[in-house]
Scaffold this motif. Sequence first.
Motif, PDB file in Angstrom:
ATOM      1  N   LEU A 204      51.208  24.685  36.457  1.00  0.00           N
ATOM      2  CA  LEU A 204      51.620  25.791  37.342  1.00  0.00           C
ATOM      3  C   LEU A 204      50.461  26.210  38.244  1.00  0.00           C
ATOM      4  CD1 LEU A 204      53.532  28.181  34.892  1.00  0.00           C
ATOM      5  CD2 LEU A 204      54.523  26.654  36.609  1.00  0.00           C
ATOM      6  N   LYS A 205      50.837  26.715  39.416  1.00  0.00           N
ATOM      7  CA  LYS A 205      49.819  27.219  40.335  1.00  0.00           C
ATOM      8  C   LYS A 205      49.249  28.527  39.800  1.00  0.00           C
ATOM      9  CE  LYS A 205      51.272  27.701  44.588  1.00  0.00           C
ATOM     10  NZ  LYS A 205      51.662  27.791  45.915  1.00  0.00           N
ATOM     11  N   LYS A 206      47.910  28.649  39.825  1.00  0.00           N
ATOM     12  CA  LYS A 206      47.309  29.908  39.352  1.00  0.00           C
ATOM     13  C   LYS A 206      47.137  30.824  40.550  1.00  0.00           C
ATOM     14  CE  LYS A 206      44.428  27.690  35.864  1.00  0.00           C
ATOM     15  NZ  LYS A 206      43.049  27.713  35.335  1.00  0.00           N
ATOM     16  N   ASP A 207      48.184  31.561  40.907  1.00  0.00           N
ATOM     17  CA  ASP A 207      48.121  32.347  42.136  1.00  0.00           C
ATOM     18  C   ASP A 207      47.935  33.846  41.931  1.00  0.00           C
ATOM     19  OD1 ASP A 207      50.626  32.293  41.061  1.00  0.00           O
ATOM     20  OD2 ASP A 207      51.655  31.624  42.869  1.00  0.00           O
ATOM     21  N   VAL A 208      47.902  34.294  40.666  1.00  0.00           N
ATOM     22  CA  VAL A 208      47.522  35.700  40.407  1.00  0.00           C
ATOM     23  C   VAL A 208      46.491  35.709  39.267  1.00  0.00           C
ATOM     24  CG1 VAL A 208      49.718  36.718  41.178  1.00  0.00           C
ATOM     25  CG2 VAL A 208      49.444  36.092  38.787  1.00  0.00           C
ATOM     26  N   PRO A 209      45.683  36.772  39.158  1.00  0.00           N
ATOM     27  CA  PRO A 209      44.641  36.787  38.117  1.00  0.00           C
ATOM     28  C   PRO A 209      45.231  36.870  36.698  1.00  0.00           C
ATOM     29  CG  PRO A 209      44.339  38.593  39.704  1.00  0.00           C
ATOM     30  CD  PRO A 209      45.656  37.981  39.995  1.00  0.00           C
ATOM     31  N   PHE A 210      44.540  36.253  35.753  1.00  0.00           N
ATOM     32  CA  PHE A 210      44.915  36.363  34.340  1.00  0.00           C
ATOM     33  C   PHE A 210      44.347  37.654  33.751  1.00  0.00           C
ATOM     34  CE2 PHE A 210      45.495  31.861  34.972  1.00  0.00           C
ATOM     35  CZ  PHE A 210      46.555  31.561  34.140  1.00  0.00           C
ATOM     36  N   HIS A 211      44.771  37.959  32.517  1.00  0.00           N
ATOM     37  CA  HIS A 211      44.242  39.082  31.726  1.00  0.00           C
ATOM     38  C   HIS A 211      44.562  40.446  32.309  1.00  0.00           C
ATOM     39  CE1 HIS A 211      42.385  35.930  29.589  1.00  0.00           C
ATOM     40  NE2 HIS A 211      41.529  35.644  30.544  1.00  0.00           N
ATOM     41  N   ARG A 212      45.493  40.504  33.211  1.00  0.00           N
ATOM     42  CA  ARG A 212      46.018  41.801  33.608  1.00  0.00           C
ATOM     43  C   ARG A 212      47.500  41.742  33.277  1.00  0.00           C
ATOM     44  NH1 ARG A 212      42.614  45.407  36.472  1.00  0.00           N
ATOM     45  NH2 ARG A 212      44.401  46.803  36.350  1.00  0.00           N
ATOM     46  N   ALA A 213      48.061  42.904  32.954  1.00  0.00           N
ATOM     47  CA  ALA A 213      49.422  42.924  32.428  1.00  0.00           C
ATOM     48  C   ALA A 213      50.423  42.240  33.356  1.00  0.00           C
ATOM     49  CB  ALA A 213      49.839  44.361  32.136  1.00  0.00           C
TER      50      ALA A 213
ATOM     51  N   TRP B  79      33.628  47.280  25.762  1.00  0.00           N
ATOM     52  CA  TRP B  79      33.088  46.353  26.778  1.00  0.00           C
ATOM     53  C   TRP B  79      33.907  45.083  26.915  1.00  0.00           C
ATOM     54  CZ3 TRP B  79      31.869  41.511  25.116  1.00  0.00           C
ATOM     55  CH2 TRP B  79      31.698  41.364  23.751  1.00  0.00           C
ATOM     56  N   HIS B  80      34.494  44.655  25.773  1.00  0.00           N
ATOM     57  CA  HIS B  80      35.264  43.414  25.805  1.00  0.00           C
ATOM     58  C   HIS B  80      36.508  43.584  26.684  1.00  0.00           C
ATOM     59  CE1 HIS B  80      36.682  39.565  24.470  1.00  0.00           C
ATOM     60  NE2 HIS B  80      37.836  40.095  24.144  1.00  0.00           N
ATOM     61  N   THR B  81      37.187  44.709  26.469  1.00  0.00           N
ATOM     62  CA  THR B  81      38.372  45.014  27.270  1.00  0.00           C
ATOM     63  C   THR B  81      37.998  45.141  28.746  1.00  0.00           C
ATOM     64  OG1 THR B  81      39.165  46.295  25.380  1.00  0.00           O
ATOM     65  CG2 THR B  81      40.327  46.610  27.436  1.00  0.00           C
ATOM     66  N   LYS B  82      36.890  45.858  28.974  1.00  0.00           N
ATOM     67  CA  LYS B  82      36.457  46.096  30.347  1.00  0.00           C
ATOM     68  C   LYS B  82      36.193  44.782  31.069  1.00  0.00           C
ATOM     69  CE  LYS B  82      33.843  49.922  30.669  1.00  0.00           C
ATOM     70  NZ  LYS B  82      32.571  50.637  30.566  1.00  0.00           N
ATOM     71  N   LYS B  83      35.519  43.886  30.349  1.00  0.00           N
ATOM     72  CA  LYS B  83      35.152  42.601  30.943  1.00  0.00           C
ATOM     73  C   LYS B  83      36.404  41.750  31.197  1.00  0.00           C
ATOM     74  CE  LYS B  83      32.266  38.702  29.876  1.00  0.00           C
ATOM     75  NZ  LYS B  83      31.877  38.007  28.664  1.00  0.00           N
ATOM     76  N   MET B  84      37.284  41.724  30.200  1.00  0.00           N
ATOM     77  CA  MET B  84      38.511  40.927  30.328  1.00  0.00           C
ATOM     78  C   MET B  84      39.363  41.401  31.499  1.00  0.00           C
ATOM     79  SD  MET B  84      39.542  38.635  27.829  1.00  0.00           S
ATOM     80  CE  MET B  84      41.145  39.012  27.117  1.00  0.00           C
ATOM     81  N   LEU B  85      39.518  42.698  31.581  1.00  0.00           N
ATOM     82  CA  LEU B  85      40.437  43.259  32.576  1.00  0.00           C
ATOM     83  C   LEU B  85      39.790  43.429  33.949  1.00  0.00           C
ATOM     84  CD1 LEU B  85      42.043  43.940  29.965  1.00  0.00           C
ATOM     85  CD2 LEU B  85      42.799  45.994  31.130  1.00  0.00           C
ATOM     86  N   GLN B  86      38.470  43.335  33.991  1.00  0.00           N
ATOM     87  CA  GLN B  86      37.726  43.575  35.229  1.00  0.00           C
ATOM     88  C   GLN B  86      38.165  44.891  35.882  1.00  0.00           C
ATOM     89  OE1 GLN B  86      37.583  39.879  37.580  1.00  0.00           O
ATOM     90  NE2 GLN B  86      36.010  39.383  36.080  1.00  0.00           N
ATOM     91  N   LEU B  87      38.144  45.922  35.063  1.00  0.00           N
ATOM     92  CA  LEU B  87      38.539  47.247  35.564  1.00  0.00           C
ATOM     93  C   LEU B  87      37.454  47.810  36.467  1.00  0.00           C
ATOM     94  CD1 LEU B  87      39.890  48.799  32.267  1.00  0.00           C
ATOM     95  CD2 LEU B  87      41.221  48.420  34.340  1.00  0.00           C
ATOM     96  N   LYS B  88      37.887  48.432  37.529  1.00  0.00           N
ATOM     97  CA  LYS B  88      36.924  49.114  38.387  1.00  0.00           C
ATOM     98  C   LYS B  88      36.666  50.499  37.800  1.00  0.00           C
ATOM     99  CE  LYS B  88      38.699  46.872  42.454  1.00  0.00           C
ATOM    100  NZ  LYS B  88      40.106  46.704  42.025  1.00  0.00           N
ATOM    101  N   LYS B  89      35.506  51.057  38.145  1.00  0.00           N
ATOM    102  CA  LYS B  89      35.146  52.361  37.623  1.00  0.00           C
ATOM    103  C   LYS B  89      36.202  53.405  38.028  1.00  0.00           C
ATOM    104  CE  LYS B  89      30.949  54.909  36.754  1.00  0.00           C
ATOM    105  NZ  LYS B  89      30.923  56.281  37.081  1.00  0.00           N
ATOM    106  N   GLY B  90      36.660  54.160  37.051  1.00  0.00           N
ATOM    107  CA  GLY B  90      37.616  55.220  37.349  1.00  0.00           C
ATOM    108  C   GLY B  90      39.046  54.750  37.571  1.00  0.00           C
ATOM    109  N   GLU B  91      39.263  53.456  37.479  1.00  0.00           N
ATOM    110  CA  GLU B  91      40.603  52.920  37.762  1.00  0.00           C
ATOM    111  C   GLU B  91      41.668  53.464  36.803  1.00  0.00           C
ATOM    112  OE1 GLU B  91      40.567  48.648  38.080  1.00  0.00           O
ATOM    113  OE2 GLU B  91      42.696  48.573  38.610  1.00  0.00           O
ATOM    114  N   LEU B  92      41.303  53.515  35.514  1.00  0.00           N
ATOM    115  CA  LEU B  92      42.286  53.966  34.527  1.00  0.00           C
ATOM    116  C   LEU B  92      42.663  55.433  34.693  1.00  0.00           C
ATOM    117  CD1 LEU B  92      41.348  52.307  31.124  1.00  0.00           C
ATOM    118  CD2 LEU B  92      43.314  51.839  32.579  1.00  0.00           C
ATOM    119  N   LYS B  93      41.705  56.198  35.168  1.00  0.00           N
ATOM    120  CA  LYS B  93      41.951  57.631  35.364  1.00  0.00           C
ATOM    121  C   LYS B  93      43.101  57.863  36.337  1.00  0.00           C
ATOM    122  CE  LYS B  93      38.672  59.917  33.016  1.00  0.00           C
ATOM    123  NZ  LYS B  93      37.725  58.950  32.599  1.00  0.00           N
TER     124      LYS B  93
END
Length: 313
Positions: A156-165, A60-74
């Motif tokens: 710095l400008k925060k112009d892309v989301p954090f916690h994604r690679a 759940w921690h990873t899921k929350k951090m990454l804000q993964l959509k359902k089935g995205e990793l598949k």
Amino acid sequence: MNYIVFDLEWNQPMDGKKSSERKLLFEIIEIGAVKLNEDKKIIDSFCELVCPQVYQEINWHTKKMLQLKKGELKQGKKFKTVMNRFLKWCGTEDYIFCSWGPQDLTELQRNMQYYRMEPLSNKPIPFYNVQKLFGIQIGEEGSAKNLEAAVELAGLKKDVPFHRAYGDAYYTAKLFMRMEEDLLKNHYSYDLYHIPHTKKDEVRISNEKENILITRGVAKKMDITTSRQMMAINCMKCGQKPVRAKVRWFSSNNKILYAAGYCPKHGYIKGKLKIRKSEQGEYYAEKVLTYTTEEEIQKIKEKKKLLQKTTKN
Ligand SMILES: [Zn+2]
């Protein structure tokens, strides 16, 4: 030379098994990277998801951090495929890896090993730990700021989301681009997933303050403490010449040893040597020699005396 600034996202199971019982503790689920040319201009980017093979359930921690959509990793490809594409993307020109913190390059190699891929290297890999460099840059050496805090501090400008690679690689690159050449010159870090195996591959880092040696791996601790070369106190200003010992190596716990020496030209040098065990079960040492003052040497002497007293009693 190019710079490959990369970041990984990984998934970790939450069933309470000890990490020593596992073949793979962190399963990589995303690789993101930004390529900089030698002028530190962004010239390309990479971002791919990895479809998990080991742990199907995302904690759940990873899921929350990454804000993964359902089935995205598949939708991702298998690790081996993504990794091969990543290496191809890195290119055939010389490059050096850069990452926020020391862990990514180790986990990358651990995942490669798990899938029995050809290793990136069989000796320590030099890289830039941008988190460490940032600490030095702002005069807080040793502090480990999180990436978002660093981005804010740098304005710095925060112009892309954090916690994604990709986002984290992008911000790391932005911070790295602003660093002075002088700072980069003597501040390589070394990933020790593979420790040195020969004297030639031993890691030596010398700058105006310290002289660091990471020794080759040996079978027994004794092989370190009885090695003249590994235990020598050298003066780096005199070109690695061994100096006279002032305090011989001593230890309170057999893991960390201390000593001191004196160079007639450049003064007192204190030594600290840590004995570590590698993933493959070999022993190796990290020796750090630093110029110091007479008062500091006095303190080391007293420490040794005190220790000898307590062991006698
Ligand atoms: Zn000297």
